[in-house]
Design a protein around this motif. Structure first.
Motif, PDB file in Angstrom:
ATOM      1  N   ARG A 255       0.723  -1.187   0.052  1.00 49.13           N
ATOM      2  CA  ARG A 255      -0.074  -0.019   0.078  1.00 49.13           C
ATOM      3  C   ARG A 255       0.952   1.343  -0.107  1.00 49.13           C
ATOM      4  N   TRP A 260      -3.135   2.651  -5.950  1.00 44.74           N
ATOM      5  CA  TRP A 260      -4.350   2.448  -6.627  1.00 44.74           C
ATOM      6  C   TRP A 260      -4.490   3.072  -7.883  1.00 44.74           C
ATOM      7  N   ASP A 291      -8.586  -7.638  -0.592  1.00 44.69           N
ATOM      8  CA  ASP A 291      -8.321  -7.001   0.506  1.00 44.69           C
ATOM      9  C   ASP A 291      -8.420  -5.400   0.083  1.00 44.69           C
ATOM     10  N   VAL A 292      -8.065  -4.816  -1.089  1.00 46.37           N
ATOM     11  CA  VAL A 292      -8.201  -3.762  -1.493  1.00 46.37           C
ATOM     12  C   VAL A 292      -9.745  -3.170  -1.460  1.00 46.37           C
ATOM     13  N   GLN A 295     -11.094  -2.370   1.888  1.00 44.95           N
ATOM     14  CA  GLN A 295     -10.710  -1.124   2.824  1.00 44.95           C
ATOM     15  C   GLN A 295     -11.810  -0.161   2.916  1.00 44.95           C
ATOM     16  N   GLU A 298     -13.154  -0.712   6.371  1.00 43.53           N
ATOM     17  CA  GLU A 298     -12.108  -0.468   7.586  1.00 43.53           C
ATOM     18  C   GLU A 298     -12.419   0.958   8.059  1.00 43.53           C
ATOM     19  N   PRO A 300     -10.889   4.554   8.757  1.00 40.57           N
ATOM     20  CA  PRO A 300     -10.235   5.183   7.628  1.00 40.57           C
ATOM     21  C   PRO A 300      -8.761   5.844   8.664  1.00 40.57           C
ATOM     22  N   LEU A 303      -5.489   4.227   8.088  1.00 42.77           N
ATOM     23  CA  LEU A 303      -4.736   4.278   6.698  1.00 42.77           C
ATOM     24  C   LEU A 303      -4.075   5.661   6.781  1.00 42.77           C
ATOM     25  N   GLN A 307      -3.018   6.365   1.142  1.00 42.09           N
ATOM     26  CA  GLN A 307      -3.280   5.085   0.997  1.00 42.09           C
ATOM     27  C   GLN A 307      -4.864   4.691   0.731  1.00 42.09           C
ATOM     28  N   LYS A 308      -5.553   5.894   1.002  1.00 42.99           N
ATOM     29  CA  LYS A 308      -7.143   5.413   0.711  1.00 42.99           C
ATOM     30  C   LYS A 308      -7.398   5.539  -0.882  1.00 42.99           C
TER      31      LYS A 308
END
Length: 413
Positions: A255, A260, A291-292, A295, A298, A300, A303, A307-308
């Motif tokens: 990450r 992304w 897993d991505v 997110q 999850e 925030p 992160l 990474q978001k």
């Protein structure tokens, strides 16, 4: 008499408060307020002595009228041994070539790519001392010329220029690395010139050396990512041989900053070949992408800022390209929430037709497994039918998917 003359000033104030103050008092009060405002204004207009230098705009430009005879004059001054005259010619030439007609004439009639190559290589080989910023201006001229097809072809056919561009990016020279990356992107953005770049394997090797220099480097020039994607789109097998699969997989797995975005796009392009699909299955790529997607559920706060995931387009594209093997399809059966994540992205997008198209295609690929197909029919068929498509291609994919799902209902009944 003076009282009567004072009434001619500040007519509105004289009329409104004539019973409160005398005309002379009103005028003196107005003068006092005006003096205070002007003092504040003069304070703001004060310029420090360190900022009083004059502009060098005209000093850095050649003295000429930008007409038909300007180009021969600039090229003549470009060969001058007087460094200031040479510098003025380079700066003026950068502005003159912004006109596409002037750039085309300079490329075809004046052979400007060759003339600039000689001056640029002398500067890079330290034969001439850089007194101003000639190297940066040469790159700006090459950037302008690379937008022209003939100019891009002439630049790509000169190996010494390509080597220097990759060296500049590898050494991370300030400002110059962005310009060199944009030049390479302009070259590989044209199919014929892309073939010239791929004919020499040293180009791809030099690019791989840049990315392998520091695998944990958070940022690369955006144009360099586009240059890499142009190469991987045509030759993914060569990219895998150079180690790009392991590099991009580690960036997504760990990450890294903006993983992304372009890193995921390049990873998705590697999956378009047999070897890329085999390695995708070996590293359990479906679990990696799941897993991505997870997110979003999850906290925030866990992160880091970059990474978001802000754009899911390339993540869905990587999933789409990775579902071409039986092993990946069987593995996708174990992640029940995977169709839900894809469906939510499909419904929530309002300005990205490609993301919508990729989501519909992912549904079609996942539907190859009977259990997932029944899940899609029971939970998402009605939403897919009501989906508002953003372009014609997405609408065709939606109609095809709906027809395929309804045909299964008719066959099973």
């Amino acid at each position: 008499m003076w009282e009567q003359l004072a009434q001619y000033r500040n007519h509105f104030l004289q009329h409104e408060i004539k019973d409160v103050l005398k005309p002379t008092s009103i005028n003196s009060q107005q003068n006092k307020e005006w003096a205070l405002d002007m003092e504040k204004r003069n304070i703001c207009k004060c310029v420090p002595y360190c900022c009083t230098s004059t502009s060098t705009h005209l000093e850095d430009r050649a003295q000429l009228a930008y007409g038909w005879f300007a180009l021969p004059k600039l090229l003549k001054e470009l060969d001058s041994d007087v460094r200031l005259t040479h510098w003025k010619a380079v700066v003026s030439l950068t502005e003159f070539l912004l006109n596409p007609l002037n750039a085309q004439r300079a490329i075809t009639e004046m052979d400007i790519v060759r003339k600039l190559k000689n001056a640029f290589m002398r500067m890079r080989l330290k034969l001439h001392k850089e007194e101003h910023r000639e190297g940066e201006m040469y790159l700006k001229i090459y950037n302008i010329l690379s937008r022209n097809f003939d100019g891009a072809e002439n630049i790509a056919n000169r190996k010494c220029l390509r080597i220097e561009f990759y060296k500049i990016i590898h050494n991370q020279e300030n400002i110059k690395d962005d310009l060199a990356s944009e030049i390479l992107r302009n070259l590989t953005g044209k199919p014929k010139v892309l073939g010239i770049i791929l004919e020499d394997p040293e180009n791809f090797s030099a690019l791989a050396g840049i990315f392998k220099q520091d695998p944990c480097r958070p940022h690369y020039p955006q144009h360099l990512w586009h240059h890499l994607c142009h190469l991987l789109e045509v030759a993914p097998e060569q990219g895998i041989e150079l180690g790009f699969f392991e590099l991009l997989h580690s960036r997504i797995l760990n990450r890294l900053s903006n993983f992304w975005d372009m890193a995921t796009k390049a990873f998705a392009l590697l999956l378009c070949c047999v070897e890329g699909q085999r390695r995708f299955d070996a590293v359990d790529g479906v679990k990696l992408l799941y897993d991505v997607f997870a997110q979003a559920d999850e906290n925030p706060r866990k992160l880091l800022p970059r990474q978001k995931v802000e754009n899911w387009e390339y993540t869905v594209l990587a999933l789409l390209n990775g579902l071409h093997s039986k092993r990946a399809l069987w593995r996708s059966r174990e992640f029940t929430q995977l169709p839900c994540y894809v469906g939510r992205l499909m419904e929530s997008t309002v300005d990205n037709p490609r993301l919508q198209l990729y989501c519909l295609k992912v549904f079609r690929e996942l539907g190859v497994m009977p259990c997932i197909k029944r899940y899609i029919i029971g939970n998402w068929l009605e939403d897919i039918c009501k989906l508002f498509c953003l372009d014609a291609e997405a609408e065709c994919a939606r109609d095809s998917l709906v027809d395929w799902l309804r045909r299964d209902i008719a066959d099973s009944s």
